[in-house]
Motif scaffolding. Structure first.
Motif, mmCIF file in Angstrom:
data_model
loop_
_atom_site.group_PDB
_atom_site.id
_atom_site.type_symbol
_atom_site.label_atom_id
_atom_site.label_comp_id
_atom_site.label_asym_id
_atom_site.label_seq_id
_atom_site.Cartn_x
_atom_site.Cartn_y
_atom_site.Cartn_z
ATOM 1 N N VAL A 146 -1.398 0.426 -15.957
ATOM 2 C CA VAL A 146 -1.513 1.305 -14.784
ATOM 3 C C VAL A 146 0.043 1.008 -14.051
ATOM 4 C CG1 VAL A 146 -4.098 1.070 -14.091
ATOM 5 C CG2 VAL A 146 -2.303 -0.858 -13.367
ATOM 6 N N ASP A 147 0.068 1.982 -13.093
ATOM 7 C CA ASP A 147 1.688 1.944 -12.457
ATOM 8 C C ASP A 147 1.599 1.077 -11.483
ATOM 9 O OD1 ASP A 147 2.566 4.029 -14.413
ATOM 10 O OD2 ASP A 147 1.480 5.681 -13.113
ATOM 11 N N ALA A 148 0.494 0.739 -10.798
ATOM 12 C CA ALA A 148 0.372 -0.109 -9.533
ATOM 13 C C ALA A 148 -0.718 -0.925 -9.615
ATOM 14 C CB ALA A 148 0.577 0.629 -8.218
ATOM 15 N N PHE B 127 7.696 -13.338 0.187
ATOM 16 C CA PHE B 127 8.604 -12.391 0.562
ATOM 17 C C PHE B 127 8.731 -11.608 -0.605
ATOM 18 C CE2 PHE B 127 10.621 -14.894 4.228
ATOM 19 C CZ PHE B 127 9.674 -14.455 4.960
ATOM 20 N N GLU B 128 8.832 -12.377 -1.881
ATOM 21 C CA GLU B 128 8.634 -11.485 -2.978
ATOM 22 C C GLU B 128 7.504 -10.594 -3.306
ATOM 23 O OE1 GLU B 128 10.312 -10.020 -6.899
ATOM 24 O OE2 GLU B 128 11.215 -11.228 -4.904
ATOM 25 N N LEU C 132 7.761 -6.461 -3.758
ATOM 26 C CA LEU C 132 6.758 -5.635 -4.800
ATOM 27 C C LEU C 132 6.150 -4.622 -4.250
ATOM 28 C CD1 LEU C 132 6.105 -8.715 -7.230
ATOM 29 C CD2 LEU C 132 7.810 -6.759 -7.870
ATOM 30 N N LYS C 133 5.273 -4.845 -3.099
ATOM 31 C CA LYS C 133 4.610 -4.015 -2.331
ATOM 32 C C LYS C 133 5.630 -2.766 -1.888
ATOM 33 C CE LYS C 133 1.346 -3.415 1.405
ATOM 34 N NZ LYS C 133 0.744 -4.437 2.451
ATOM 35 N N LYS C 134 6.708 -3.215 -1.445
ATOM 36 C CA LYS C 134 7.773 -2.096 -0.846
ATOM 37 C C LYS C 134 7.898 -1.081 -2.006
ATOM 38 C CE LYS C 134 11.757 -1.507 1.760
ATOM 39 N NZ LYS C 134 12.973 -1.984 2.626
ATOM 40 N N ILE D 165 2.740 -3.131 -6.520
ATOM 41 C CA ILE D 165 1.450 -3.784 -5.845
ATOM 42 C C ILE D 165 1.257 -2.785 -4.656
ATOM 43 C CG2 ILE D 165 1.769 -5.927 -7.181
ATOM 44 C CD1 ILE D 165 2.338 -7.154 -4.419
ATOM 45 N N ARG D 166 0.052 -2.774 -4.368
ATOM 46 C CA ARG D 166 -0.588 -2.167 -3.149
ATOM 47 C C ARG D 166 -0.765 -2.988 -2.070
ATOM 48 N NH1 ARG D 166 -3.100 1.136 -7.345
ATOM 49 N NH2 ARG D 166 -1.929 3.237 -7.465
#
Length: 326
Positions: A113-115, A136-137, A141-143, A147-148
């Motif tokens: 998957v992509d996310a 914060f990392e 990754l969410k930004k 990851i969602r």
């Protein structure tokens, strides 16, 4: 099947989901891809749309099986995976941005998957909760879209409360008839921050099925044999930390006083009595176990008297020392 909203994620997920620690084989048994695909299909067909996995389950084969299964499926299934336990040794110093990035990339590859819908730190050492760099990392990754949502799977209630300092979406925590502490304060705090709660180990490693006796034997490779004293990992993962014979006694009393021959379904429905809980995630290693688990969604609500019985058994037999340890 009924559905609840998973906190700030906005995901509408089945209130009974699928935990995949045992996917494709019971504890200690080899992974079986055919059994894994059949189990996932049975859950999907029953309306389960939330799978819980981890990068270490069957050394990544659980994630891979889920990724294979979900290819081409028209109905959305949300997947929550856990990262961190591949660290050896599993220590707080290993939770670095570089390692977190590598774990996420591996899970993306495993599931093709992509996310990732939801990523949980996998019961990290307590010191990790006091290291904002880690969290914060995950924000970064969410930004950037890898990851969602993110959160944490915890051992201790106090860790769950500390995790609320960060921008988490979900907490996975042991909550069952033998582990009542999370409902004392944590649930209220999580609801105030719109954090979804995933109830794991809902049957206390099978004790709350009401089918075990003092004579029941488990395989040598089964953690219910080798981890009762916590020699392999936190002993709270095995029978929820309850002394085995005490747990058998408590389960038998619950079965009798609650007037049920199906204690497992009743135990799962008890968890769903708490509206702070989004979903309960019992495991399954074959399709037959899926039907038992999902039926809990339709079990009638427990009465006030039944809820009081559970609390009474807990207070007399389980609370000391379980509540003080986790």
């Amino acid at each position: 099947m009924k559905y609840r909203t998973l906190g700030k994620t906005g995901f509408k997920i089945s209130d009974v989901s699928l935990g995949t620690w045992q996917l494709g084989g019971k504890w200690g048994a080899p992974f079986d891809e055919q059994d894994a695909q059949a189990t996932l299909a049975a859950a999907y067909d029953a309306g389960v749309n939330f799978f819980d996995t981890a990068d270490i389950y069957q050394e990544g084969l659980s994630e891979k099986a889920i990724g294979t299964f979900l290819k081409g499926k028209t109905d959305k299934v949300y997947v929550s995976t856990k990262i961190g336990r591949k660290l050896d040794p599993h220590v707080a110093a290993g939770y670095t941005p570089a390692n977190i990035d590598a774990f996420v990339d591996a899970s993306l590859q495993n599931m093709q998957v992509d996310a990732l819908d939801n990523v949980l730190l996998h019961c990290p050492p307590t010191a990790v909760y006091y290291n904002p760099e880690v969290w914060f990392e995950l924000d970064r990754l969410k930004k950037i879209g890898k990851i969602r949502n993110y959160g944490v799977s915890v051992e201790k209630t106090e860790e769950a409360i500390k995790a609320l300092d960060y921008d988490i979406s979900t907490v996975e925590i042991i909550f069952n008839m033998f582990r009542l502490k999370p409902a004392n304060l944590f649930f209220k705090l999580a609801q105030a921050k719109n954090v979804g709660i995933l109830a794991r180990v809902p049957l206390a490693s099978g004790l709350l099925s009401g089918k075990y006796s003092a004579e029941t034997k488990f395989g040598a490779e089964d953690h219910r044999s080798y981890n009762r004293d916590g020699s392999a990992f936190d002993k709270g993962e095995t029978f929820s930390g309850v002394d085995y014979l005490t747990g058998v006694k408590a389960a038998n009393e619950l079965k009798q006083r609650l007037g049920t021959e199906q204690l497992a379904q009743t135990a799962l429905r008890w968890i769903l009595m708490f509206d702070a809980v989004t979903t309960v995630i019992p495991g399954a290693s074959n399709p037959g176990q899926i039907a038992r688990n999902v039926s809990a969604s339709d079990v009638p609500a427990l009465t006030d008297e039944q809820m009081a019985i559970v609390r009474d058994v807990y207070n007399r037999l389980i609370k000391n020392p379980v509540e003080y340890l986790w």
